[in-house]
Write an enzyme that holds these catalytic residues in place. Structure first.
Site, PDB file in Angstrom:
ATOM      1  N   GLU A  75     -13.964   4.722  -0.342  1.00 50.52           N
ATOM      2  CA  GLU A  75     -12.971   3.872  -0.533  1.00 50.52           C
ATOM      3  C   GLU A  75     -13.137   2.677  -1.292  1.00 50.52           C
ATOM      4  O   GLU A  75     -12.244   2.209  -2.385  1.00 50.52           O
ATOM      5  CB  GLU A  75     -12.785   3.311   1.032  1.00 50.52           C
ATOM      6  N   SER A 125     -16.883  -5.608   4.117  1.00 52.39           N
ATOM      7  CA  SER A 125     -17.649  -4.639   3.360  1.00 52.39           C
ATOM      8  C   SER A 125     -16.785  -4.404   1.954  1.00 52.39           C
ATOM      9  O   SER A 125     -17.385  -4.405   1.025  1.00 52.39           O
ATOM     10  CB  SER A 125     -17.990  -3.225   4.035  1.00 52.39           C
ATOM     11  N   ASP A 172       2.415   0.238   5.569  1.00 50.59           N
ATOM     12  CA  ASP A 172       1.780   1.555   4.899  1.00 50.59           C
ATOM     13  C   ASP A 172       2.574   2.509   4.142  1.00 50.59           C
ATOM     14  O   ASP A 172       2.076   3.763   3.877  1.00 50.59           O
ATOM     15  CB  ASP A 172       0.789   2.106   6.207  1.00 50.59           C
ATOM     16  N   HIS A 196      -6.243   1.506   2.485  1.00 51.55           N
ATOM     17  CA  HIS A 196      -6.027   2.357   3.810  1.00 51.55           C
ATOM     18  C   HIS A 196      -6.897   3.484   4.157  1.00 51.55           C
ATOM     19  O   HIS A 196      -7.143   4.347   3.139  1.00 51.55           O
ATOM     20  CB  HIS A 196      -4.709   2.564   4.161  1.00 51.55           C
TER      21      HIS A 196
HETATM   22  C1  GRF Z   1     -10.847  -0.667   5.391  1.00 53.58           C
HETATM   23  O1  GRF Z   1     -11.471   0.480   6.035  1.00 53.58           O
HETATM   24  C2  GRF Z   1      -9.552  -0.704   4.896  1.00 53.58           C
HETATM   25  O2  GRF Z   1      -9.222   0.505   4.732  1.00 53.58           O
HETATM   26  C3  GRF Z   1      -8.829  -1.113   6.031  1.00 53.58           C
HETATM   27  O3  GRF Z   1      -9.467  -2.017   6.670  1.00 53.58           O
HETATM   28  C4  GRF Z   1     -11.096  -1.858   6.380  1.00 53.58           C
HETATM   29  C5  GRF Z   1     -11.695  -3.018   6.075  1.00 53.58           C
HETATM   30  O4  GRF Z   1     -13.029  -2.987   6.136  1.00 53.58           O
HETATM   31  N1  GRF Z   1      -7.709  -1.917   5.438  1.00 53.58           N
HETATM   32  P1  GRF Z   1     -13.826  -4.152   5.933  1.00 53.58           P
HETATM   33  O5  GRF Z   1     -13.600  -5.337   6.655  1.00 53.58           O
HETATM   34  O6  GRF Z   1     -13.756  -4.469   4.382  1.00 53.58           O
HETATM   35  O7  GRF Z   1     -15.286  -3.719   6.037  1.00 53.58           O
END
Ligand code: GRF
Length: 214
Positions: free
Chosen positions: A184, A19, A155, A114
């Protein structure tokens, strides 16, 4: 007048649903982010993120970390990023830990997103729904997202940007995850725009700024 060329070449590393990659790709295509996704790289041959990249016609590089001598996947990845003249590497749901010499070569040029307010709820094993589960178990009133520099300390690299989100009473980790994703994505896009606009310079510092003198 011709459109200004993209000024930031991104390498996006993925392992999952993608996503974040889709949000980046959409913003680039709509002209909201003056950047180019020069390479999508993954340790999975066929996850949804890789599928999206292929469908979107992006350059894709997949590798198998279990094959070859230890670290050879990082050498190959580094070479591909160099070939594509990548300026900044974005970990967008990438589930492998990066080591030296990759991190030395790309010092200050790798960021991660994150889904919590680091330093809370980060570190080994803290990814996906586990993060939101931990936030709810800790009865946090607020959570959020963090963009940070990737260093050897998982992290724990310097924080570049954070966005907050209030936790709702009785919500599940899944519900929290769904609500946090757009927050995010927006945070990441805003941070990348600040790099494109020159407000944030590359390479990024991989050290916390000194506290203000008294
Ligand atoms: C996100 O929530 C990011 O914070 C973490 O992994 C997730 C990735 O989600 N590092 P996607 O695969 O981009 O949907």
């Amino acid at each position: 007048m011709s459109a200004r060329p993209p000024s930031l070449r991104l390498g996006v590393l993925v392992s999952g649903t993608g996503s974040t990659l889709q949000a980046l790709d959409g913003a680039v295509r709509e002209g909201r982010l003056r950047a180019e996704i020069s390479l999508v790289a993954s340790d999975r041959q066929d996850c949804p993120a890789v599928q999206h990249a292929r469908d979107a016609g992006l350059a894709v590089f997949t590798f198998s970390p279990k094959e070859g001598p230890p670290g050879s996947w990082e050498t190959a990845l580094s070479r591909r990023l160099e070939e594509e003249r990548v300026d900044l590497v974005v970990l967008a749901g990438f589930l492998r830990v990066l080591h030296d010499p990759f991190l030395v070569r790309w010092k200050g040029r790798v960021i991660n997103t994150h889904p919590s307010l680091l330093p809370k709820h980060g570190g080994p094993g803290m990814y996906g729904l586990r993060v939101h589960q931990a936030v709810l178990e800790a009865r946090e009133k607020e959570t959020g997202a963090t963009i940070h520099v990737v260093t050897a300390d998982l992290d724990r690299g310097p924080v570049l940007a954070q966005a907050n989100l209030a936790v709702r009473a009785g919500e599940t980790p899944q519900e929290l995850s769904v609500r946090l994703k757009p927050v995010e994505h927006e945070l990441l896009l805003r941070f990348l725009a600040s790099v494109v606009d020159g407000h944030v310079a590359l390479p990024l510092s991989d050290r916390e700024p000194d506290p203000p003198s008294p």
